[in-house]
Design a protein around this motif. Structure first.
Motif, PDB file in Angstrom:
ATOM      1  N   ASN A   4     -40.668  32.283  43.823  1.00  0.00           N
ATOM      2  CA  ASN A   4     -40.581  31.940  43.001  1.00  0.00           C
ATOM      3  C   ASN A   4     -41.560  33.047  42.124  1.00  0.00           C
ATOM      4  O   ASN A   4     -40.937  33.519  42.137  1.00  0.00           O
ATOM      5  CB  ASN A   4     -42.450  31.567  43.919  1.00  0.00           C
ATOM      6  CG  ASN A   4     -43.667  31.387  43.121  1.00  0.00           C
ATOM      7  OD1 ASN A   4     -42.954  30.333  41.815  1.00  0.00           O
ATOM      8  ND2 ASN A   4     -44.685  31.523  43.110  1.00  0.00           N
ATOM      9  N   THR A   7     -43.148  32.906  35.192  1.00  0.00           N
ATOM     10  CA  THR A   7     -42.550  33.018  33.604  1.00  0.00           C
ATOM     11  C   THR A   7     -43.869  32.139  32.606  1.00  0.00           C
ATOM     12  O   THR A   7     -44.761  31.979  32.462  1.00  0.00           O
ATOM     13  CB  THR A   7     -41.370  32.312  33.568  1.00  0.00           C
ATOM     14  OG1 THR A   7     -41.814  30.580  33.441  1.00  0.00           O
ATOM     15  CG2 THR A   7     -40.597  32.379  34.500  1.00  0.00           C
ATOM     16  N   SER A  13     -36.145  25.702  32.367  1.00  0.00           N
ATOM     17  CA  SER A  13     -35.326  26.141  34.497  1.00  0.00           C
ATOM     18  C   SER A  13     -34.250  26.118  33.784  1.00  0.00           C
ATOM     19  O   SER A  13     -33.413  26.643  35.194  1.00  0.00           O
ATOM     20  CB  SER A  13     -35.729  24.859  35.102  1.00  0.00           C
ATOM     21  OG  SER A  13     -37.203  24.649  35.361  1.00  0.00           O
ATOM     22  N   GLU A  14     -33.477  25.428  33.271  1.00  0.00           N
ATOM     23  CA  GLU A  14     -31.696  26.070  32.695  1.00  0.00           C
ATOM     24  C   GLU A  14     -31.461  27.341  32.468  1.00  0.00           C
ATOM     25  O   GLU A  14     -30.808  27.671  33.036  1.00  0.00           O
ATOM     26  CB  GLU A  14     -31.189  24.846  31.651  1.00  0.00           C
ATOM     27  CG  GLU A  14     -31.726  23.511  32.005  1.00  0.00           C
ATOM     28  CD  GLU A  14     -32.478  22.585  32.279  1.00  0.00           C
ATOM     29  OE1 GLU A  14     -33.806  22.768  31.420  1.00  0.00           O
ATOM     30  OE2 GLU A  14     -32.320  21.427  32.707  1.00  0.00           O
ATOM     31  N   ILE A  16     -33.460  29.541  32.965  1.00  0.00           N
ATOM     32  CA  ILE A  16     -33.884  30.797  33.766  1.00  0.00           C
ATOM     33  C   ILE A  16     -31.916  30.943  35.338  1.00  0.00           C
ATOM     34  O   ILE A  16     -32.130  31.931  35.043  1.00  0.00           O
ATOM     35  CB  ILE A  16     -35.018  29.979  34.934  1.00  0.00           C
ATOM     36  CG1 ILE A  16     -35.697  30.734  33.975  1.00  0.00           C
ATOM     37  CG2 ILE A  16     -35.312  31.488  36.290  1.00  0.00           C
ATOM     38  CD1 ILE A  16     -37.386  29.940  34.784  1.00  0.00           C
ATOM     39  N   LEU A  17     -32.273  29.899  35.540  1.00  0.00           N
ATOM     40  CA  LEU A  17     -30.569  29.906  36.108  1.00  0.00           C
ATOM     41  C   LEU A  17     -29.548  30.277  35.533  1.00  0.00           C
ATOM     42  O   LEU A  17     -28.936  31.273  37.048  1.00  0.00           O
ATOM     43  CB  LEU A  17     -30.021  28.000  36.800  1.00  0.00           C
ATOM     44  CG  LEU A  17     -29.494  27.846  37.583  1.00  0.00           C
ATOM     45  CD1 LEU A  17     -30.024  28.106  38.959  1.00  0.00           C
ATOM     46  CD2 LEU A  17     -29.163  26.274  37.771  1.00  0.00           C
ATOM     47  N   LEU A  20     -30.590  33.763  36.245  1.00  0.00           N
ATOM     48  CA  LEU A  20     -29.945  34.215  37.746  1.00  0.00           C
ATOM     49  C   LEU A  20     -28.387  34.546  37.708  1.00  0.00           C
ATOM     50  O   LEU A  20     -27.975  35.352  38.196  1.00  0.00           O
ATOM     51  CB  LEU A  20     -30.889  33.667  39.150  1.00  0.00           C
ATOM     52  CG  LEU A  20     -32.344  33.922  38.148  1.00  0.00           C
ATOM     53  CD1 LEU A  20     -33.463  32.312  38.951  1.00  0.00           C
ATOM     54  CD2 LEU A  20     -33.125  34.731  39.064  1.00  0.00           C
ATOM     55  N   PHE A  33     -27.297  31.506  43.209  1.00  0.00           N
ATOM     56  CA  PHE A  33     -28.833  30.643  42.781  1.00  0.00           C
ATOM     57  C   PHE A  33     -27.518  29.367  43.198  1.00  0.00           C
ATOM     58  O   PHE A  33     -27.124  29.129  41.888  1.00  0.00           O
ATOM     59  CB  PHE A  33     -28.796  31.171  41.275  1.00  0.00           C
ATOM     60  CG  PHE A  33     -29.451  32.979  42.539  1.00  0.00           C
ATOM     61  CD1 PHE A  33     -30.426  32.548  42.123  1.00  0.00           C
ATOM     62  CD2 PHE A  33     -28.799  33.597  41.507  1.00  0.00           C
ATOM     63  CE1 PHE A  33     -31.392  33.909  42.003  1.00  0.00           C
ATOM     64  CE2 PHE A  33     -29.293  35.061  41.577  1.00  0.00           C
ATOM     65  CZ  PHE A  33     -30.611  34.900  41.933  1.00  0.00           C
ATOM     66  N   ASP A  35     -30.668  25.916  42.374  1.00  0.00           N
ATOM     67  CA  ASP A  35     -31.152  25.172  41.541  1.00  0.00           C
ATOM     68  C   ASP A  35     -32.202  26.252  40.642  1.00  0.00           C
ATOM     69  O   ASP A  35     -32.567  26.552  41.402  1.00  0.00           O
ATOM     70  CB  ASP A  35     -31.296  23.886  42.885  1.00  0.00           C
ATOM     71  CG  ASP A  35     -31.634  22.860  41.383  1.00  0.00           C
ATOM     72  OD1 ASP A  35     -32.256  23.000  39.775  1.00  0.00           O
ATOM     73  OD2 ASP A  35     -32.342  22.133  41.813  1.00  0.00           O
ATOM     74  N   CYS A  36     -32.799  25.846  40.146  1.00  0.00           N
ATOM     75  CA  CYS A  36     -34.124  25.909  39.593  1.00  0.00           C
ATOM     76  C   CYS A  36     -35.004  24.630  39.264  1.00  0.00           C
ATOM     77  O   CYS A  36     -33.986  24.249  38.586  1.00  0.00           O
ATOM     78  CB  CYS A  36     -33.873  26.740  38.417  1.00  0.00           C
ATOM     79  SG  CYS A  36     -35.205  27.762  38.004  1.00  0.00           S
ATOM     80  N   ARG A  38     -39.048  23.342  37.750  1.00  0.00           N
ATOM     81  CA  ARG A  38     -40.276  24.288  37.412  1.00  0.00           C
ATOM     82  C   ARG A  38     -41.265  23.631  37.829  1.00  0.00           C
ATOM     83  O   ARG A  38     -41.121  21.729  38.636  1.00  0.00           O
ATOM     84  CB  ARG A  38     -40.950  23.436  35.544  1.00  0.00           C
ATOM     85  CG  ARG A  38     -42.144  23.851  36.104  1.00  0.00           C
ATOM     86  CD  ARG A  38     -41.824  24.150  34.393  1.00  0.00           C
ATOM     87  NE  ARG A  38     -41.408  24.955  33.294  1.00  0.00           N
ATOM     88  CZ  ARG A  38     -41.135  25.858  33.061  1.00  0.00           C
ATOM     89  NH1 ARG A  38     -41.837  26.562  33.702  1.00  0.00           N
ATOM     90  NH2 ARG A  38     -39.861  27.056  31.641  1.00  0.00           N
TER      91      ARG A  38
END
Length: 177
Positions: A4, A7, A13-14, A16-17, A20, A33, A35-36, A38
């Motif tokens: 979790n 932010t 989400s894209e 952040i992924l 990462l 990683f 998937d991400c 929201r």
């Protein structure tokens, strides 16, 4: 494993992924990683999960381990697989008899024990033998897993004439370990 990340909400989400996946742990292969997504602020990874998986390792080296029957530990766990039971007897501490937890039931979708070898850090790829207990259930059993495994191991170490493979179910139903 679910992670979790809180932010400000300005990042997608894209994004952040992507960040990462570009970070050092991902680049060195220590973490992957996939998937991400929201989620609403009310999301809680513990409370919102529909099942949980635990892997517990028990060393199979040493004097007591020589007497441990992994097959019998597996038999003990197979007996409770698929049964909806109250696991509160295995709860930790004084709070196990209080609150709404007394009404919680858990079904172990998978409960088994098997032998595996764990490689050592010094390059010994043959590794050391360990018993792996895998539990997949509908309830959060975090601190109970150690007691469940300990009870099954204790039962497997008894002489064959004194063993009872239904011990976990008996303890669950009695509410007292």
């Amino acid at each position: 494993q679910v992670v979790n990340i809180v932010t400000s909400g300005e990042m997608t989400s894209e994004e952040i992924l992507r960040r990462l996946q570009e970070a050092e742990p991902a680049q060195t292969g220590r973490v992957v990683f996939y998937d991400c997504v929201r989620t609403p602020r009310s999301f809680n990874s513990r409370g919102c999960a529909t099942w949980r998986r635990y892997l517990y390792l028990v060393p199979l080296e040493g004097p007591a381990a020589a007497e441990l029957s992994v097959g019998y530990v597996n038999k003990v766990f197979q007996h409770v697989e698929g049964k909806e039971l109250p696991y509160n007897a295995f709860a930790f501490g004084e709070m196990r008899n209080k609150g709404n937890g007394l009404l919680d039931l858990c079904t172990l979708y998978r409960s088994r024990a098997f032998e595996v070898r764990v490689p050592l850090a010094d390059g010994d790829y043959e590794g050391v033998p360990v018993m792996c207990v895998e539990l997949v259930g509908t309830r959060f059993l975090r601190r109970m897993v150690r007691l469940l495994v300990g009870t099954a191991v204790q039962e497997a170490l008894k002489p064959a004439s004194e063993r009872d493979h239904t011990i976990l179910q008996q303890i669950c139903n009695s509410g007292d370990r």
